[in-house]
Write an enzyme that holds these catalytic residues in place. Structure first.
Site, mmCIF file in Angstrom:
data_model
loop_
_atom_site.group_PDB
_atom_site.id
_atom_site.type_symbol
_atom_site.label_atom_id
_atom_site.label_comp_id
_atom_site.label_asym_id
_atom_site.label_seq_id
_atom_site.Cartn_x
_atom_site.Cartn_y
_atom_site.Cartn_z
ATOM 1 N N ILE A 162 0.843 -1.201 0.000
ATOM 2 C CA ILE A 162 0.000 0.000 0.000
ATOM 3 C C ILE A 162 0.880 1.253 0.000
ATOM 4 O O ILE A 162 2.066 1.181 0.321
ATOM 5 C CB ILE A 162 -0.943 0.055 1.238
ATOM 6 C CG1 ILE A 162 -0.134 0.069 2.553
ATOM 7 C CG2 ILE A 162 -1.940 -1.088 1.220
ATOM 8 C CD1 ILE A 162 -0.950 0.488 3.769
ATOM 9 N N THR A 163 0.271 2.366 -0.344
ATOM 10 C CA THR A 163 0.949 3.665 -0.192
ATOM 11 C C THR A 163 0.106 4.554 0.728
ATOM 12 O O THR A 163 -1.133 4.434 0.763
ATOM 13 C CB THR A 163 1.082 4.403 -1.543
ATOM 14 O OG1 THR A 163 -0.197 4.432 -2.181
ATOM 15 C CG2 THR A 163 2.075 3.735 -2.462
ATOM 16 N N SER A 203 10.358 -1.888 -5.010
ATOM 17 C CA SER A 203 9.958 -0.753 -5.857
ATOM 18 C C SER A 203 11.165 0.103 -6.200
ATOM 19 O O SER A 203 12.145 0.155 -5.446
ATOM 20 C CB SER A 203 8.950 0.113 -5.096
ATOM 21 O OG SER A 203 8.794 1.361 -5.740
ATOM 22 N N TYR A 214 7.002 4.646 2.418
ATOM 23 C CA TYR A 214 6.945 3.571 1.411
ATOM 24 C C TYR A 214 8.359 3.150 0.992
ATOM 25 O O TYR A 214 8.681 1.957 0.944
ATOM 26 C CB TYR A 214 6.153 4.110 0.219
ATOM 27 C CG TYR A 214 5.935 3.153 -0.923
ATOM 28 C CD1 TYR A 214 4.951 2.168 -0.864
ATOM 29 C CD2 TYR A 214 6.695 3.263 -2.095
ATOM 30 C CE1 TYR A 214 4.737 1.313 -1.948
ATOM 31 C CE2 TYR A 214 6.484 2.415 -3.172
ATOM 32 C CZ TYR A 214 5.503 1.437 -3.094
ATOM 33 O OH TYR A 214 5.286 0.594 -4.160
ATOM 34 N N GLY A 242 9.481 -0.188 -11.797
ATOM 35 C CA GLY A 242 9.327 1.256 -11.932
ATOM 36 C C GLY A 242 7.842 1.579 -11.795
ATOM 37 O O GLY A 242 7.106 0.867 -11.119
HETATM 38 P P1 NDP Z 1 -2.855 -2.392 -6.052
HETATM 39 O O1 NDP Z 1 -3.184 -1.403 -5.011
HETATM 40 O O2 NDP Z 1 -3.487 -2.262 -7.410
HETATM 41 O O3 NDP Z 1 -3.119 -3.885 -5.520
HETATM 42 C C1 NDP Z 1 -2.610 -4.307 -4.291
HETATM 43 C C2 NDP Z 1 -3.531 -5.347 -3.713
HETATM 44 O O4 NDP Z 1 -3.024 -5.713 -2.404
HETATM 45 C C3 NDP Z 1 -4.951 -4.810 -3.494
HETATM 46 O O5 NDP Z 1 -5.917 -5.749 -3.841
HETATM 47 C C4 NDP Z 1 -4.934 -4.525 -2.015
HETATM 48 O O6 NDP Z 1 -6.210 -4.481 -1.395
HETATM 49 C C5 NDP Z 1 -4.109 -5.688 -1.506
HETATM 50 N N1 NDP Z 1 -3.725 -5.492 -0.105
HETATM 51 C C6 NDP Z 1 -3.540 -4.309 0.550
HETATM 52 N N2 NDP Z 1 -3.290 -4.533 1.849
HETATM 53 C C7 NDP Z 1 -3.308 -5.877 2.024
HETATM 54 C C8 NDP Z 1 -3.145 -6.713 3.135
HETATM 55 N N3 NDP Z 1 -2.925 -6.205 4.352
HETATM 56 N N4 NDP Z 1 -3.243 -8.059 2.976
HETATM 57 C C9 NDP Z 1 -3.494 -8.594 1.755
HETATM 58 N N5 NDP Z 1 -3.683 -7.849 0.654
HETATM 59 C C10 NDP Z 1 -3.593 -6.501 0.773
HETATM 60 O O7 NDP Z 1 -1.243 -2.355 -6.160
HETATM 61 P P2 NDP Z 1 -0.285 -2.718 -7.368
HETATM 62 O O8 NDP Z 1 -0.780 -3.911 -8.070
HETATM 63 O O9 NDP Z 1 0.026 -1.488 -8.122
HETATM 64 O O10 NDP Z 1 1.045 -3.079 -6.547
HETATM 65 C C11 NDP Z 1 1.422 -4.403 -6.207
HETATM 66 C C12 NDP Z 1 2.794 -4.344 -5.537
HETATM 67 O O11 NDP Z 1 3.725 -3.731 -6.420
HETATM 68 C C13 NDP Z 1 2.813 -3.503 -4.257
HETATM 69 O O12 NDP Z 1 3.677 -4.086 -3.315
HETATM 70 C C14 NDP Z 1 3.377 -2.182 -4.728
HETATM 71 O O13 NDP Z 1 3.982 -1.491 -3.692
HETATM 72 C C15 NDP Z 1 4.376 -2.663 -5.757
HETATM 73 N N6 NDP Z 1 4.745 -1.673 -6.744
HETATM 74 C C16 NDP Z 1 3.792 -1.075 -7.519
HETATM 75 C C17 NDP Z 1 4.182 -0.134 -8.442
HETATM 76 C C18 NDP Z 1 3.206 0.548 -9.321
HETATM 77 O O14 NDP Z 1 3.618 1.495 -10.012
HETATM 78 N N7 NDP Z 1 1.936 0.151 -9.372
HETATM 79 C C19 NDP Z 1 5.594 0.259 -8.614
HETATM 80 C C20 NDP Z 1 6.500 -0.439 -7.754
HETATM 81 C C21 NDP Z 1 6.080 -1.373 -6.860
HETATM 82 P P3 NDP Z 1 -6.875 -2.998 -1.052
HETATM 83 O O15 NDP Z 1 -7.570 -2.607 -2.279
HETATM 84 O O16 NDP Z 1 -7.782 -3.247 0.084
HETATM 85 O O17 NDP Z 1 -5.724 -2.093 -0.677
#
Ligand code: NDP
Length: 249
Positions: free
Chosen positions: A85-86, A143, A156, A187
């Protein structure tokens, strides 16, 4: 015909209901893996796999998930700690809650995700024990922010840098058991997480990316498939794979 060797392997993906996690689950399923998607929101079960609700901040949830997944799908070979999360804010405005929530999900959550599965994988692959051994592969999604920092993301970035250290250390501990541990540092990728970034800021970020665009979730999923593969990355452990359109540190 060559294969990544993931057919029939059981792989767990957290945050698997949407975004990068859901795409990882889809590509691994297409490569023949049996995928268990864990998330706090409802998600679709991948073909031949399962979807269940589990909160990575709760060790008990992850321990229960490990039992259920191994009972229903078989011994887990791969773990992808993807949930994240962020809670962005400038450092001088960052609240204790912004700090704690991000540390809880992105750092403690990665530890909680991997530990119950690692214990089982380690036990199965103990060189002193008889029986078949297929090792294991653990991938944490870090990240670019953990690698080079990012304005407004001290909380983050701290967690994403920390998981790199965690994977490098776990690589040492897992080696004797043929368990590999690596991190991917994406990225900026087009998902709901980055959809929150205001258009003006997005334009500024894009101008700094040599590829001139954000990445797509598939481009991360293929990197995950490579690092999970017992064929393609069998000698790769303790590494950070940057997938960022030449957006160097
Ligand atoms: P999203 O927010 O689209 O998806 C993340 C998912 O994780 C959501 O379904 C979210 O649910 C779930 N989640 C949050 N908290 C928990 C928890 N406590 N237990 C289980 N599941 C949880 O993120 P992205 O797909 O964009 O990102 C995926 C990963 O990639 C993350 O770790 C992110 O930090 C990393 N990342 C992403 C980048 C980007 O540009 N998108 C860049 C670099 C890294 P909910 O909707 O409730 O939050």
């Amino acid at each position: 015909m060559l294969s990544l060797g993931l057919e029939g392997k059981v792989v767990v993906v957290t945050g698997g209901a949407r975004g990068i996690g859901a795409t990882i689950a889809k590509i691994l399923t297409d490569l023949g893996a049996k995928v268990a998607c864990l998330d706090v929101i409802d998600g679709e079960a991948p073909e031949g796999g399962l979807a269940m609700k589990a909160d990575v901040t709760k060790l008990a949830d992850m321990e229960a998930a490990a039992e259920k997944i191994e009972a229903e799908l078989g011994p887990v070979y791969g773990v992808v700690a993807n949930a994240g999360i962020t809670r962005d804010n400038l450092f001088h405005k960052l609240t204790e809650d912004d700090w704690d929530k991000v540390i809880d999900v992105n750092l403690k959550g990665v530890k909680n995700t991997i530990q119950p599965f690692f214990i089982k994988m380690r036990d199965r692959n103990d060189p002193k024990k008889e029986g078949p051994k297929d090792g294991g592969s653990v991938v944490a999604i870090s990240s670019i922010s953990g690698d080079r920092g990012n304005f407004g993301q001290t909380n983050y970035s701290a967690t994403k840098a920390a998981v790199i250290g965690m994977m490098k250390s776990l690589a040492f501990e897992g080696a004797r058991f043929q368990i590999r541990a690596n991190a991917i540092a994406p990225g900026f990728i087009n998902t709901e997480m980055t959809a929150k970034i205001p258009d003006k800021v997005k334009e500024k970020i894009t101008a700094e990316i040599p590829f001139g665009r954000f990445g797509e979730p598939e481009e991360i999923a293929w990197a995950v498939a490579f690092l999970l593969s017992p064929v393609a990355s069998s000698y790769v452990s303790g590494q950070v794979l940057r997938v960022n359109g030449a957006h160097h540190t």
